[in-house]
Design a protein around this motif. Structure first.
Motif, PDB file in Angstrom:
ATOM      1  N   UNK A   3      33.247  36.023  45.906  1.00  0.00           N
ATOM      2  CA  UNK A   3      32.673  36.187  47.231  1.00  0.00           C
ATOM      3  C   UNK A   3      31.401  37.023  47.112  1.00  0.00           C
ATOM      4  N   UNK A   4      30.389  36.669  47.875  1.00  0.00           N
ATOM      5  CA  UNK A   4      29.111  37.386  47.793  1.00  0.00           C
ATOM      6  C   UNK A   4      29.238  38.756  48.447  1.00  0.00           C
ATOM      7  N   UNK A   5      29.824  38.769  49.642  1.00  0.00           N
ATOM      8  CA  UNK A   5      29.908  40.029  50.365  1.00  0.00           C
ATOM      9  C   UNK A   5      31.050  40.893  49.860  1.00  0.00           C
ATOM     10  N   UNK A   6      32.057  40.256  49.306  1.00  0.00           N
ATOM     11  CA  UNK A   6      33.262  40.982  48.968  1.00  0.00           C
ATOM     12  C   UNK A   6      33.389  41.060  47.460  1.00  0.00           C
ATOM     13  N   UNK A   7      32.739  42.048  46.870  1.00  0.00           N
ATOM     14  CA  UNK A   7      32.776  42.188  45.418  1.00  0.00           C
ATOM     15  C   UNK A   7      34.174  42.554  44.959  1.00  0.00           C
ATOM     16  N   UNK A   9      36.528  40.502  44.470  1.00  0.00           N
ATOM     17  CA  UNK A   9      37.488  39.478  44.856  1.00  0.00           C
ATOM     18  C   UNK A   9      36.988  38.101  44.419  1.00  0.00           C
ATOM     19  N   UNK A  11      37.465  33.908  45.351  1.00  0.00           N
ATOM     20  CA  UNK A  11      37.998  33.006  46.354  1.00  0.00           C
ATOM     21  C   UNK A  11      38.332  31.686  45.671  1.00  0.00           C
ATOM     22  N   UNK A  19      42.135  30.937  49.067  1.00  0.00           N
ATOM     23  CA  UNK A  19      42.968  32.076  48.691  1.00  0.00           C
ATOM     24  C   UNK A  19      42.092  33.180  48.140  1.00  0.00           C
ATOM     25  N   UNK A  20      42.405  34.381  48.575  1.00  0.00           N
ATOM     26  CA  UNK A  20      41.615  35.541  48.181  1.00  0.00           C
ATOM     27  C   UNK A  20      42.364  36.260  47.061  1.00  0.00           C
ATOM     28  N   UNK A 232      47.348  43.698  53.710  1.00  0.00           N
ATOM     29  CA  UNK A 232      45.923  43.929  53.956  1.00  0.00           C
ATOM     30  C   UNK A 232      45.697  44.655  55.271  1.00  0.00           C
ATOM     31  N   UNK A 291      43.229  48.619  47.005  1.00  0.00           N
ATOM     32  CA  UNK A 291      43.286  49.550  48.126  1.00  0.00           C
ATOM     33  C   UNK A 291      44.726  49.818  48.554  1.00  0.00           C
ATOM     34  N   UNK A 292      45.639  48.887  48.243  1.00  0.00           N
ATOM     35  CA  UNK A 292      47.029  49.132  48.578  1.00  0.00           C
ATOM     36  C   UNK A 292      47.887  48.841  47.355  1.00  0.00           C
TER      37      UNK A 292
ATOM     38  N   UNK B 118      38.571  43.084  56.347  1.00  0.00           N
ATOM     39  CA  UNK B 118      39.913  43.046  56.921  1.00  0.00           C
ATOM     40  C   UNK B 118      39.895  42.837  58.426  1.00  0.00           C
ATOM     41  N   UNK B 129      42.710  32.153  53.582  1.00  0.00           N
ATOM     42  CA  UNK B 129      42.535  33.587  53.428  1.00  0.00           C
ATOM     43  C   UNK B 129      41.068  34.000  53.424  1.00  0.00           C
ATOM     44  N   UNK B 135      33.177  34.832  55.605  1.00  0.00           N
ATOM     45  CA  UNK B 135      32.077  35.352  54.798  1.00  0.00           C
ATOM     46  C   UNK B 135      30.864  35.659  55.694  1.00  0.00           C
TER      47      UNK B 135
END
Lengths: 348, 290
Positions: A3-7, A9, A11, A19-20, A232, A291-292, B118, B129, B135
């Motif tokens: 994912x670009x925004x979510x380093x 992770x 997809x 699925x993440x 999450x 994070x969890x 989240x 998900x 995004x």
């Protein structure tokens, strides 16, 4: 695809489904699997007679081997039971720590372990059950009843995380006192047998005592997958979690129930194996840097700790075999402390 | 779902709309035996900023909690799109109404981007998900709150103002038409308070979001609210545009404070200046002599 925004992770897409995946958790899980495989092979090789890894692999694959008896009949069942018990404890610990929002919470704290212990010791000391035959059932029943009682008492317009832990500690203390009473009042020989059970041991473990644990874990898998997703949002404060659309009461009840069931079953299969449920999730959390608490890494860590501890328990003072519960703390605690000291996270 | 109910896919209502998608009717709120709010009616104007003010323990945060389904009414109901909140599945509510509690807690060590992502939970499912919409919504939320540069940073390392912007980004990523904010400026210094309130205002104007906020500071409330709701002892004392509502009488009635209300030199909105501070008798005499 990342994912670009979510380093951190990845997809995985398949048509409209996506699925993440937390990459580091996935890598840690892979590493744990490799370490686990190595430990299992080592456990099967080492013993009073040393067997070569090649012969071990043959036995596991069901090919004829001169070491079939030692590896297949003596060592393999014990290793398999260790795997199952460790997996159950690691997962139970992760679930209960998530529900209680407390890294110190574990089945030992919220009453399950002492519920199982008091029941088994009480019934054994007074000769109601023989220490091998019915003990697992007594342990499962005792753990379930105690865990559910704690959960019910902690309920006040929803589950209060701190009440859950405090009431768990209260009930555990009461049950441990009761256990002491049973041990002193009970018949000497029976009490001795109960004491051995209390340390948590895989000595003489066979499929018949713990094979059912495999089915429990299999049934737990879909619930664990459901819980992993809810994690999450459950790791926020209550208001934020509800604001995100989480059915907080339902998800907590589901997670706590699964944790209580798994921990009770683990106690039924091997007795109370100390400390695994508490430290496995914390080790996994620090390895995965998620994070969890990562549920699947916790389960694998639990399995690794128990199998490794049992290997040490068998070989450390060979030919004397120590109960695994004596060693789990010795294996895991220094490692957890080392992780705590060098990691950027605090203990909170 | 019944057919007459407005769809959530409708574009957000513009600032000129006079509808009320969120309202409370005959609302009584209680913690155990203690009643905090009694028989309260309030209608939240769509596409506007509504600010609830009042003294400590007047029930303003309690009211906000009820509007966000965090507290079940003892009597009466909160209606969202004409439907009782208690009857709408919580995930459906989360698709239309976002909320930011007074002191939210994040998992330790979580990054800003992870936190904001989240906020997409209500739009996801077990098998969906992370969609391209997720995004896009997350990067837009980071952009709008100027937190894109902080995306990789851990929440623990941020200043209070930055952290609050990240939380707002998360609520924004949720993509709801209605946003509830419980004292979003608490614990912030004055510059960060202004920054957060300006951000809220911008989201309202540019995106037509309905905002309901509880604020402590009456002057800030007067500056940023289109619609002001003044509460005391669990009742609504007055409501309307700040220019009509905020008067010296109201301040005395609601807060029990003597004050002078003058036009704000910058915005022209009412500015409440409390009466003269306490001084010692000796000083008073000195002032008179001089």
């Amino acid at each position: 695809m990342s994912s670009v925004t979510l380093r951190g992770y990845s997809v995985v897409r398949a048509g409209r489904a996506s699925f993440l995946l937390h990459r580091r958790s996935a890598l840690v899980a892979l590493g744990l699997l490799v370490a686990l495989a190595g430990t299992v092979v080592a456990s099967l090789c080492l013993g009073e007679s040393t067997v070569s890894p090649a012969e071990v692999v043959k036995v596991v694959l069901g090919r004829p081997s001169p070491d079939q008896l030692v590896v297949g009949e003596f060592r393999l069942p014990r290793v398999v039971v260790g795997l199952l018990v460790g997996t159950a404890l690691g997962l139970a610990g992760a679930l209960i720590q998530t529900v209680a929002r407390n890294p110190l919470a574990s089945p030992d704290v919220v009453g399950v372990t002492w519920g199982a212990t008091a029941t088994v010791v009480g019934l054994t000391a007074y000769g109601v059950v023989g220490s091998t035959g019915q003990a697992p059932y007594a342990a499962v029943a005792g753990g379930l009843v105690a865990g559910l009682l704690v959960y019910a008492l902690a309920w006040r317009r929803g589950l209060h995380a701190q009440r859950f832990v405090l009431i768990g500690i209260g009930i555990s203390v009461a049950l441990s006192s009761l256990t002491s009473v049973f041990l002193t009042k009970g018949d000497g020989f029976q009490a001795q047998a109960a004491k051995v059970w209390m340390t948590g041991s895989l000595n003489g473990s066979g499929y018949d005592q713990a094979g059912w644990l495999a089915w429990v874990l299999l049934a737990a898998l879909p619930v664990a997958l459901w819980a992993a997703r809810a994690q999450r949002s459950i790791s926020f404060d209550d208001a934020t979690a509800v604001g995100l659309g989480l059915r907080l009461d339902r998800i907590r009840l589901g997670m706590a129930l699964l944790g209580i069931v798994l921990a009770s079953c683990a106690a039924g299969a091997a007795g109370p194996v100390d400390f695994v449920a508490l430290m496995a999730p914390q080790i996994a959390l620090r390895l995965a840097r998620s994070a969890q608490v990562p549920l699947f890494c916790s389960a694998l860590t639990g399995a690794l700790v128990v199998v490794l501890a049992d290997l040490i328990a068998r070989r450390l003072l060979a030919p004397t075999e120590l109960p695994v519960g004596v060693v789990t703390g010795m294996v895991g605690a220094p490692y957890l402390m080392w992780l705590l000291i060098r990691s950027r996270r605090g203990g909170s | 779902m019944s057919a007459h109910q407005p769809s959530t896919d409708q574009p957000p209502s513009g600032r000129l709309s006079s509808g009320h998608r969120l309202e409370a009717r005959g609302l009584t709120l209680a913690y155990d035996a203690r009643t905090v709010v009694e028989d309260l009616d309030v209608r939240i104007p769509d596409g506007r900023v509504t600010v609830i003010v009042g003294p400590n323990a007047c029930g303003k945060s309690t009211l906000l909690r009820a509007l966000g389904r965090l507290l079940k009414p003892a009597a009466g109901a909160v209606l969202l799109d004409g439907q009782e909140l208690a009857r709408i599945p919580t995930k459906r509510i989360a698709q239309r109404l976002g909320l930011l509690p007074q002191s939210p807690t994040a998992p330790e060590g979580i990054s800003v981007a992870d936190l904001v992502s989240r906020g997409r939970q209500p739009h996801q499912s077990w098998w969906q998900q992370w969609s391209p919409e997720d995004e896009a919504a997350v990067s837009e939320a980071l952009e709008r709150t100027s937190t894109a540069d902080l995306a990789e940073r851990s929440m623990d390392e941020l200043s209070g103002g930055q952290r609050q912007r990240a939380w707002i980004a998360m609520a924004l990523a949720q993509g709801t038409d209605i946003l509830l904010l419980d004292e979003p400026t608490t614990y912030l210094d004055i510059a960060h308070q202004v920054e957060v309130l300006d951000l809220v205002r911008r989201l309202n104007v540019e995106r037509g979001r309905t905002v309901v906020a509880v604020l402590h500071d009456l002057n800030q409330a007067a500056r940023y609210a289109d619609h002001l709701v003044a509460m005391r002892d669990g009742r609504v004392v007055a409501q309307g545009p700040p220019g009509d509502v905020v008067t010296a009488e109201l301040v005395r009635e609601v807060f029990g404070l003597d004050s002078v209300v003058v036009p704000d030199p910058v915005t022209g909105t009412p500015l409440v200046v409390p009466g003269a501070p306490w001084v010692a008798e000796a000083e008073k005499a000195a002032v008179v002599e001089a």
